[in-house]
Design a protein around this motif. Structure first.
Motif: not given
Length: 284
Positions: A66-78, A81-92
């Motif tokens: 699997d690939s994670g939540m992604g980064n910079g793809k979700l709108t402020d509303k998303q 609504n999804f309770g996202v506090l941290e997005q992906s940092s797979i590169d790091k």
């Protein structure tokens, strides 16, 4: 980053993001008085859920489960609504291991809900492009078909920006596929119609990645299915089958969503005999 060696396979958990979802939805018809003892909710009745891909290194190959939540793809509303506090940092995470996204040989996609598939693509110059450009993407044919043709319910989680840019990399399979010797992706259905698990066997060493038919350690009970499951009865039967199989093998069970444990090993009776805790920290 936590690691687990199972036979010749090495698993490393990357940072794929975190969100908080309604605890009742994550445990379906199970009363809160029962599930909250195993997985504590916050004051909003939400539970913490990781979306952390597993780097699987075996036979000189680098795979991501699997690939994670992604980064910079979700709108402020998303994000709200999804309770996202941290997005992906797979590169790091990969950089700390001396790797880049170009070193990933294949993506092993258990299913394509947004919290598992958003990390497949990123926005660049007003268009979406693949993140893992050298990787083959393995997913069940059933899941791939629904991703492209979602129904009135699944359209909320199967998004065009997560599949159109990578469609040339996708290799759908029927029923099951052998990735390398001892490693299989197996179509189970349940959580989604095309949901898959992964099973790895190397002699007496075994791990099973149940994905979202057992998303956390608190879902060990075979009857505890998610309200998010499209086919909860299938989830129950598949969990029963693969828990019985794994108990006899004293297999490790690995997690993508669990905020507290990365993996658990059970004995023949389903009693916990080993575990790997996740390193935790407070979110700002």
């Amino acid at each position: 980053m936590e690691e687990l060696q199972v036979g010749r396979a090495k698993l490393t958990w990357l940072n794929g993001g975190v969100n908080f979802l309604d605890g009742g939805a994550m445990f379906g018809v199970v009363p809160k008085a029962l599930w909250s003892k195993k997985y504590p909710p916050n004051e909003k009745n939400q539970i913490e859920l990781r979306t952390d891909p597993l780097l699987l290194q075996v036979d000189g190959k680098n795979f991501l489960i699997d690939s994670g939540m992604g980064n910079g793809k979700l709108t402020d509303k998303q994000l709200r609504n999804f309770g996202v506090l941290e997005q992906s940092s797979i590169d790091k995470s990969l950089a700390e291991l001396g790797l880049t996204v170009k070193d990933i040989d294949a993506m092993l996609m258990t299913h394509l809900h947004f919290d598992h598939a958003c990390g497949l693509t990123k926005k660049m110059n007003d268009e979406y492009v693949p993140v893992f450009e050298n990787a083959t993407i393995h997913v069940s044919a059933v899941e791939w078909n629904e991703m492209q043709n979602p129904n009135i319910r699944s359209i909320n989680t199967y998004w065009e920006e997560n599949w159109k840019p990578v469609q040339d990399q996708v290799q759908p399979f029927e029923n099951e596929i052998s990735i390398v010797d001892g490693l299989k992706m197996i179509h189970t259905g349940g959580h989604s119609d095309g949901h898959c698990i992964l099973v790895f066997e190397d002699g007496d060493e075994v791990f099973i990645h149940m994905a979202d038919i057992m998303p956390t350690h608190a879902h060990q009970n075979k009857l505890w299915a998610l309200a998010y499951d499209d086919y909860p009865v299938t989830s129950v039967h598949q969990k029963e089958k693969w828990m019985d199989f794994g108990y006899q093998k004293k297999a490790w069970y690995t997690f993508y969503h669990d905020a507290y444990l990365r993996a658990i090993k059970f004995d023949e009776l389903g009693k916990r005999i080993d575990e790997i805790e996740r390193t935790r920290y407070d979110y700002k």
